[in-house]
Scaffold this active site. Structure first.
Site, mmCIF file in Angstrom:
data_model
loop_
_atom_site.group_PDB
_atom_site.id
_atom_site.type_symbol
_atom_site.label_atom_id
_atom_site.label_comp_id
_atom_site.label_asym_id
_atom_site.label_seq_id
_atom_site.Cartn_x
_atom_site.Cartn_y
_atom_site.Cartn_z
ATOM 1 N N ILE A 46 0.623 18.856 4.675
ATOM 2 C CA ILE A 46 1.579 19.956 4.680
ATOM 3 C C ILE A 46 0.958 21.181 5.362
ATOM 4 C CG2 ILE A 46 3.140 21.367 3.310
ATOM 5 C CD1 ILE A 46 3.562 18.214 3.321
ATOM 6 N N SER B 261 5.048 7.841 8.903
ATOM 7 C CA SER B 261 6.117 7.496 9.840
ATOM 8 C C SER B 261 7.319 6.887 9.115
ATOM 9 C CB SER B 261 5.597 6.510 10.895
ATOM 10 O OG SER B 261 4.613 7.119 11.701
ATOM 11 N N GLU C 247 5.098 15.760 13.239
ATOM 12 C CA GLU C 247 6.557 15.722 13.420
ATOM 13 C C GLU C 247 7.001 14.443 14.137
ATOM 14 O OE1 GLU C 247 9.106 18.909 13.859
ATOM 15 O OE2 GLU C 247 7.654 20.419 13.254
ATOM 16 N N GLY C 248 6.304 13.372 13.808
ATOM 17 C CA GLY C 248 6.611 12.063 14.392
ATOM 18 C C GLY C 248 5.651 11.733 15.510
#
Length: 402
Positions: free
Chosen positions: A173, A148, A385-386
């Site tokens: 990844i 984060s 993605e957060g």
């Protein structure tokens, strides 16, 4: 080809109050993707989950239909699809198989930095192979100690007379090992904080670039997740995306666009679970009648569908904002609305898939039925993605700034 973001909208009095309508072209695209998904992707979904193998046959089917990277502009050999087209493709593929939806999703994630900030020569070199289906593109931001807090990354790119010497590790990844190209963020000026991060294109064949073992995951098992290792990996100067020190800004701009694709994936997963649950409760009988006739279950279905449709519409409106921003327009609320749609859609997907398991009862808990897989797949949409906690921080800061 699919294009024309503005054609997908009927605008009201101002751009802040759009009256949304899918164009005929987008509706036709949905039908085409759904037909392909039901024919080629859904029958493979359970096996892909069981074996944790990348679905190469699905990738080839998507390439044949020009749906693997629909967002790439026509001038680079792509389909020229707008942001809404990309959302529809990802949503419909995720409805059948979440792992497979990461093929178009991650191709977009990896290439958006080039589309936003890459030189013309860089775009001309790397976008056409992806458009032709000859290569996939992944995105490398996170690290073991920088998730984060991405600005705390430690991967270093040191400028030399021959190029940038890259050393470090990237973690989590998506599609690592099957992608040929990678957008990689690395520190070029350790004293400048977030302004000392730069973005580069890496090729899997680069000397000093290796992969870790695949992670063993709860869901999206057909999409490999691995670490990237860089050991004195030399990057030519012409593979810098944008300017030195712009990498973190490029990363944040990228996520403004690609969080919307995660929302689309979440909506698709949730819709797949709802569709299966509806079919099941119509057929399953208890106490002498179909369980669909019981009001308590009807209320569950209604809530599931209501929440999904709300998430879908917010996602589509966010896609329209994204398209305007990609075209160069200033869209002040893009960051807020992209975080909002990702947060809402992923929370909805988790709730809907959990309810789908409940509606199937004991059958929902075994892998003979797809809803348990969908529930496991849905969880990651609240994280990558957060995380949704980060999304709420992003939204709050947008509301409070100024």
């Amino acid at each position: 080809m699919v294009g024309g973001g503005e054609a997908s909208l009927r605008w009201g009095m101002s751009n802040d109050c759009p009256v949304f309508a899918l164009s005929e072209e987008h509706e036709a695209l949905r039908e085409a993707v759904r037909e392909l998904a039901e024919d080629k992707i859904a029958p493979r979904a359970a096996e892909v989950d069981r074996t944790s193998e990348f679905p190469q046959d699905v990738y080839e089917a998507l390439v044949k239909a020009d749906l693997h990277a629909v967002h790439i502009p026509a001038e680079y050999g792509g389909a020229g699809g707008d942001a809404l087209a990309a959302v529809i493709v990802i949503e419909e593929v995720a409805r059948a198989c979440a792992s497979s939806s990461l093929i178009p999703g991650v191709n977009k994630l990896g290439t958006v930095p080039l589309m936003l900030a890459g030189s013309e020569s860089l775009k001309a070199r790397y976008l056409p192979p992806v458009a032709r289906g000859e290569a996939m593109f992944s995105y490398a931001l996170s690290e073991p100690e920088a998730g984060s807090d991405a600005a705390a990354m430690r991967t270093r790119a040191v400028r030399t007379s021959d190029g940038y010497l890259l050393n470090g590790v990237k973690r989590w990844i998506t599609n690592a090992g099957v992608s040929k190209y990678y957008t990689v963020m690395a520190v070029t000026d350790p004293g400048a904080g977030a302004n000392g991060i730069s973005a580069f294109v890496l090729d899997s064949s680069d000397a000093g670039f290796t992969f870790g073992a695949p992670e063993h995951k709860l869901g999206i098992k057909g999409s490999p997740t691995r670490e990237l290792y860089f050991d004195d990996c030399l990057i030519p100067f012409d593979r810098l995306i944008g300017e030195e020190g712009e990498g973190f800004k490029i990363a944040l701009r990228t996520l403004d666009h690609t969080r919307i694709t995660i929302a689309a994936q979440a909506v698709g997963i949730g819709q797949g679970a709802l569709d299966y649950a509806i079919g099941y409760v119509k057929e399953r009988k208890q106490f002498g009648r179909a369980v669909a006739e019981f009001q308590g279950l009807q209320f569950m279905l209604a809530d599931m569908a209501m929440k999904l449709e709300a998430a879908r519409q917010l996602t589509y409106v966010a896609a329209a904002r994204s398209e305007r921003a990609m075209a160069g327009e200033t869209v002040p609320d893009l960051t807020f609305i992209s975080s909002a749609c990702k947060c809402l859609a992923s929370d909805t997907a988790m709730a809907v898939t959990t309810d789908a398991v409940q509606l199937l009862g004991g059958y929902g808990y075994v892998n003979d039925y797809p809803v348990e897989r969908m529930m496991r797949d849905a969880k990651i949409t609240q994280i990558y993605e957060g995380t949704n906690q980060i999304q709420r921080l992003v939204m709050a800061r947008q509301l409070l700034k100024g």
